[in-house]
Design an enzyme around this catalytic site. Structure first.
Site: not given
Length: 511
Positions: A104, A214, A273, A359
Site C-alpha cells: 500500500f 492482516h 491487505t 514520580y
C-alpha cells in the site's frame, strides 16, 4: 556503485577536536546541517522518478561500502552527506517513487515532513499531559479533527461540544499496536465478566477475524496471551467479495459459546491487505453484541478514503463498535509513523494499560480532566506525533485531502479499465478504493497452474527493470498481482507507463 575513496575511520583527529568543547546543538551547526538536509530532501524528490524503484544490492553491502567499525574521530558533515548519497540511497527501495505500486502507499507531504522535523527537533517526551501539555493537547485536537472528517460518532472523540467525552484517541506507531492494546483491554474485560481469578480463564477466551485479516492480528493475539487454538480465522470467498460473512461468524461464535468458551474479540477490516475487501461493520457488530465481545475495526489503509462522502458508507455501523484504527501514514499524506486509534470508552483501555509511579504523579492527572497518553499504549515514552497530523490538515484542508484521495481512485479505475480491455488478463476481485488485483488468466491449453507461473515470471521481470514495483498475493488459491495506486508523486502518466510496461513484458513471456 563503487567504494568511496574516503573511509571515516581513516580520518585523523582535527586540531580542535580536543581543544574545543563538544556542542552537539551548536546553533551554527544546526542551521548548516539542516539546510544541507533540506537540500538533500528537495533534490531527492526531484530525482526520484529516474531512480530504480528496487535496488540492486546484496545483503551486507553497506558494511563493505562503509565500515564495520564506528569512527573514533569526527568528520565534516559533508562527508556524512556524501556517503548518504553514494552508498545509502542506491540501496533504498524508493517507496516515494511514482513508479512504486507495491503493498500500500506510504504517502508524504511537505507539511508532514516539516511537522516531523520540528517535532524531532523539540524532542518532547509527552507521556503525561504535564510532561508536555501542548503535545497532548495537539494530539487530542488532531484526532478530534480527523474524527470529524471521518464522521465518527462523538462517543469516539476526546472533546465534544459539552466537554470531555467518554471516548478518546491516541496516535500509535502501527496498526499492530492498535490491535495489541485493544486485545489486552478486551481480554481483561472478558476475564472480569467470567469471574476469573487472575488469568485462570484465559484459555477459554476466543478471538475472531476473517482469513483476509492482516497477519499482524494473529501475531498481536499471541502477544496478548490468547491460546493459538482459540484464534478463529474464518474462511471467505468470492460470494462475499472476500469480506467476512456475518452468518458464518455467528455460527462459529455460537458453537464456541455452547462449548463453554468465551467469545472475546472480533476484528473487522475495511480494506484488507490482499484484495481490499470490506467486512460489513454494522452486521459484524450486531453479531458480536450477542456475546458481549469487543469489536475492533482495522481501517489502516482504506479509512483515509472515508473522509470522502462517497466512501463513508464503508464505516456504516461504526457507532456500535468498541474501537477503530486508521493510518494516515498510508494514504493521508502524513509520514510514518502515525496510526490513529479511537475507543468508545477510554477507561476500558487505560484501566488495562495505566502505570502510576510516584514520580509521574501530578495535579493535572489527579484532576481527572486529562488522559495521560502513556495509559493508552504499550510503552511509556512517546513522540510528538500529533504535530505532523495537525500540520497536514491545517495546511491542506479537507478539500485538498479529498482531492488527493479521489485522484488516486480515478487513476486506479483507469488502470482497471486497461486490464479489462485486454483479453489476456482478468480482474480477480472487484476494485475497492485504489487497489487493482489482476492476473494473466488461463486461456486455451494454459492451466491455472501455468497461469500462476506466468504471473510469477511477469512480476519478477517487471520488478527487475527498476521501472515499476508490484507485489503479489494469493486469492482463491491463485497467484495474483496487486497494483496499488497512491504514491504522493504519482500522476496519470506513471500509471499509463506502468501498464505499457506490463503489456510489453507479458508479450515477451507469452510469445
Amino acid at each position: 556503485m563503487g567504494s568511496l575513496d574516503t573511509n571515516p575511520t581513516t580520518f585523523s583527529a582535527f586540531p580542535n577536536d580536543k581543544a574545543a568543547a563538544f556542542e552537539p546543538l551548536n546553533p551554527d551547526d544546526v542551521r548548516t546541517y539542516l539546510h544541507k538536509a533540506v537540500d538533500f530532501i528537495s533534490d531527492y524528490y526531484i530525482n526520484i522518478e529516474s531512480m530504480p524503484v528496487l535496488p540492486n544490492v546484496k545483503p551486507g553491502y553497506l558494511q563493505d561500502e562503509l565500515s564495520a567499525s564506528p569512527p573514533t574521530y569526527s568528520a565534516p558533515f559533508d562527508v556524512t552527506m556524501k556517503e548518504l548519497r553514494t552508498s545509502v540511497v542506491p540501496g533504498m527501495t524508493h517507496w516515494a517513487s511514482p513508479n512504486f505500486f507495491a503493498f500500500f502507499p506510504s504517502t508524504n507531504s511537505a507539511a508532514a515532513i516539516a511537522g516531523d522535523l520540528i517535532a524531532s527537533a523539540m524532542n518532547t517526551v509527552g507521556f503525561t499531559w504535564q510532561a508536555s501539555p501542548a503535545a497532548t493537547e495537539m494530539e487530542v485536537l488532531a484526532l478530534d479533527w480527523l474524527a470529524q472528517l471521518l464522521r465518527l460518532p462523538t462517543t469516539f472523540m476526546n472533546r465534544t461540544s459539552t466537554g470531555r467525552g467518554t471516548g478518546g484517541g491516541v496516535i500509535l506507531g502501527t496498526t499492530s499496536e492498535a490491535m495489541l492494546v485493544t486485545l489486552v483491554a478486551a481480554r481483561d474485560a472478558a476475564l472480569r465478566r467470567s469471574g476469573s481469578v487472575g488469568v485462570a480463564d484465559l484459555p477459554r477466551l476466543v478471538v475472531y477475524a476473517a482469513d483476509q485479516t492482516h497477519s499482524t492480528f494473529f501475531k498481536a493475539c499471541r502477544l496478548a496471551g490468547f491460546d493459538p487454538a482459540n484464534i478463529r480465522s474464518i474462511p471467505t470467498g468470492p460470494e462475499t467479495d472476500y469480506g467476512l460473512d456475518p452468518a458464518k461468524l455467528l455460527d462459529i461464535m455460537q458453537a464456541d459459546a455452547d462449548a463453554g468458551l468465551v467469545p472475546t474479540y472480533v476484528c473487522a477490516t475495511v480494506g484488507t491487505t490482499s484484495s481490499n475487501a470490506v467486512d460489513p461493520v454494522g452486521a459484524v457488530a450486531d453479531v458480536a453484541a450477542m456475546f458481549n465481545a469487543w469489536v475492533h475495526v482495522d481501517a489502516a489503509y482504506a479509512g483515509s478514503a472515508c473522509i470522502c462522502p462517497e466512501f463513508r458508507h464503508h464505516l456504516d455501523g461504526v457507532e456500535h463498535v468498541d474501537s477503530i484504527s486508521m493510518s494516515p501514514h498510508k494514504w493521508l499524506l502524513t509520514c510514518l509513523d502515525c496510526t490513529c486509534l479511537y475507543v468508545r470508552d477510554a477507561h476500558r483501555l487505560s484501566d488495562s494499560l495505566e502505570t502510576n509511579p510516584e514520580y509521574l504523579k501530578n495535579d493535572a492527572t489527579d484532576s481527572g480532566e486529562v488522559t495521560d497518553l502513556k495509559d493508552m499504549q504499550v510503552g511509556v515514552g512517546r513522540r510528538f506525533r500529533g504535530l505532523k497530523l495537525w500540520m497536514v490538515m491545517r495546511t491542506y484542508g479537507t478539500a485538498k485531502l479529498q482531492e488527493h484521495i479521489r485522484s488516486d481512485v480515478a487513476m486506479a479505475k483507469m488502470f482497471e479499465d486497461f486490464v479489462r480491455a485486454d483479453d489476456r488478463f482478468e480482474v480477480v476481485v472487484p476494485r475497492n478504493f485504489a487497489l487493482v488485483c489482476f492476473r494473466i488468466k488461463a486461456t486455451g491449453a494454459m492451466t491455472e497452474e501455468d497461469a500462476d507461473e506466468a504471473n510469477r515470471v511477469l512480476m519478477e521481470n517487471l520488478n527487475k527493470t527498476g521501472k515499476a514495483y508490484l507485489a503479489h498475493t494469493v486469492v482463491g488459491d491463485r497467484f495474483v498481482l496487486r497494483f496499488a495506486v497512491g504514491s504522493s508523486l504519482q500522476e496519470e502518466r506513471h500509471v499509463r507507463s506502468a501498464w505499457d510496461l506490463i503489456k510489453k513484458t507479458t508479450s515477451s513471456i507469452m510469445d
